[in-house]
Write an enzyme that holds these catalytic residues in place. Sequence first.
Site, PDB file in Angstrom:
ATOM      1  N   LYS A  87       0.837  -1.199   0.000  1.00 47.39           N
ATOM      2  CA  LYS A  87       0.000   0.000   0.000  1.00 47.39           C
ATOM      3  C   LYS A  87       0.874   1.252   0.000  1.00 47.39           C
ATOM      4  CE  LYS A  87      -3.719   2.278   2.559  1.00 47.39           C
ATOM      5  NZ  LYS A  87      -4.674   2.195   3.692  1.00 47.39           N
ATOM      6  N   SER A 162      -8.972   3.621   2.458  1.00 46.50           N
ATOM      7  CA  SER A 162      -7.884   4.055   1.599  1.00 46.50           C
ATOM      8  C   SER A 162      -7.116   2.891   0.951  1.00 46.50           C
ATOM      9  CB  SER A 162      -6.907   4.921   2.390  1.00 46.50           C
ATOM     10  OG  SER A 162      -6.351   4.216   3.479  1.00 46.50           O
ATOM     11  N   SER A 186     -10.221   1.915   6.588  1.00 47.68           N
ATOM     12  CA  SER A 186      -9.468   1.743   5.338  1.00 47.68           C
ATOM     13  C   SER A 186      -9.109   0.308   4.998  1.00 47.68           C
ATOM     14  CB  SER A 186      -8.195   2.598   5.383  1.00 47.68           C
ATOM     15  OG  SER A 186      -8.527   3.967   5.382  1.00 47.68           O
TER      16      SER A 186
END
Length: 485
Positions: A87, A162, A186
Site C-alpha cells: 500500500k 484508503s 481503510s
Amino acid sequence: MTDTVLVPELCRLPARELAALIRRRALSSREVVSAFLQQVDALNPRFNAIVSRVEREQVLAEADAADAAVARGDALGALHGLPQAIKDTAPVRGMRSTFGSPLFADHLPAADAIMVERMRAAGAIFIGKTNVPEFGLGSHTYNPVFGATGNAWDPRFSAGGSSGGTAVALALRMLPVADGADMGGSLRNPAAFNNVLGLRPSQGRVPFWPRGDAFAGQLTTEGPMGRSADDLALLLSVQSGYDVRAPLSLDGAVPDWHDRLERDFAGARIGWLGDLGGHLPFESGILALCESALARFGEAGLRVEPVRTDFDWERVWHAFTVLRQFIIGGKHGAHYDVPASRALQKPELQWEIEQYRKLSADDLYRAALDRTAWYDCLLGLFERHDFLALPTAQVFPFAIEEHWPREIAGRAMSSYHRWMEVVTPGTLSGCPVISLPVGFDGRGLPMGMQIIGRPRDDLSVLQLTHLYESLSPFLRMAPPALRMD
C-alpha cells in the site's frame, strides 16, 4: 456467478497453497510471479490498482533468486517467492512511495516500514505499490499523482479506500494476499466495496512505524487483506509481533493459526447493532443484506440478537474526529504553512489541519474520556455477546467522479468522512474488526458487514470468518471482468 474465470490457473490458488508449492519445488517462484504479472498487465490499465510498478526484469531476477534459495535448501519465510504490492502509504526502501501526494511524487525512502521489513524478510517479492487517496484520507481511492482506482466489479464506481488499490488487486487476482492500513475503515470499506476480506487487527498487534508520535496516535493500524481467513492468518503471522520502535505494540507475534481455524460456534452470540438505534442513515438495501448474512450464522447454530444501548453515539463520532484531527493536523501542518506546498494539499487535508488548530487541551481530554466511555460500554456488551455486527458502509459504491457522498437517505453529511461514521465504533474500540462480504445491490456492486471481536481475540474473528466462508457463496464469486462471456 461462480468462480469460473478467465484467470491464469496459478492466480486462482490461495496464497498459502502457492507458497507451499514453491517450497516443495512443485512450482517455481518465476512461474508464480509471471502468472500474476500477466494478470496485472491484462487488467491494471483498466482498473489502476497497482502503481509505481517495478521493472519486470528486476522482479523476475528476484524470483530466480528465490528459486535458487529453495534449491540450496535455505530457510524460507512464509511468503517466500510470492508477489506483493505494498500500500502506497507505507514506505518501501528504494521504491517510489508517494502517499498519493504530489509533495512526495518522487520520494524514495531510505528504510522500510516495520510491516514491509517483515514481509520482505518472509520472502515476498515486491512488484509495485497499491493506489491510495492522498495521504490515505477519505474512503475513495483517487489522487493527483496516479488518478482514481476503479471498483473491481465495475470501474465506473469507487473502489473505496484508503486501501482501495489493495482490495481491487485482490478481487481481480492480481495479488494472492496483500497489506492495508486502517484509521477510519481503510481495511474494511474497500473490502466491502470489492467483495474481499479486510481485517483490522487488535490495536498494537501489527507495530506501526515510521510514525510521528509513538504513544498518543493510536487510531491507525496496518493489517492483512485477502480472499480467505486462512490467507489472512498467514499474512497476520508475518506482520504481527512486538517491535521496540513501537512501544505500545503487543508482545509476541501471533502464530500461524492455519490449524486452529475450525471451531464449533454452536450457541455463540452475535449482537446486531444495525443502524445504532436510528443514529445512522443507510442507503436502501444495506441493512437487509447484512441481516440476510446474519441469518446464515443463525442457521449454523449461532444466536443472533439485536442490541440496543443508550450510549450517546455522537460521543463516538466526536472522539474520533478530534483524535483524528490531532494526529493528522500535527503531522501535516508544516506543509500547510508553506503556501506553495499548501496548494498541493487536497482540500480535505487542509480542513483537517484547520480544525486541528482550533482544538484545545480540553477538547483532547474530553475526546479521550469519550473513547474510554465507549470502550467500557463495549465491555458490557461483550458480557452478553461473543461478537458484535454492523454494516461496513452506509452507501454502496458511488460514481468514481464523486469525491464523497454529500447525502445519505436525505440526511446531509457534515464532512468528507461522515458518510463512513459506521466504522468509528470499531476503530475506537481497539478490538479486532473484519469486513465480511454480504452480497450485492441491483447494479451488482458489493457490500460488507463488520464483525467486532472481543479485545485482542483476533483468532476468534478469523475462526468466525472461516465458518462464514462455508456458509456464504460470496467469496467464491468473481468480478465480471474475470467471468466467461
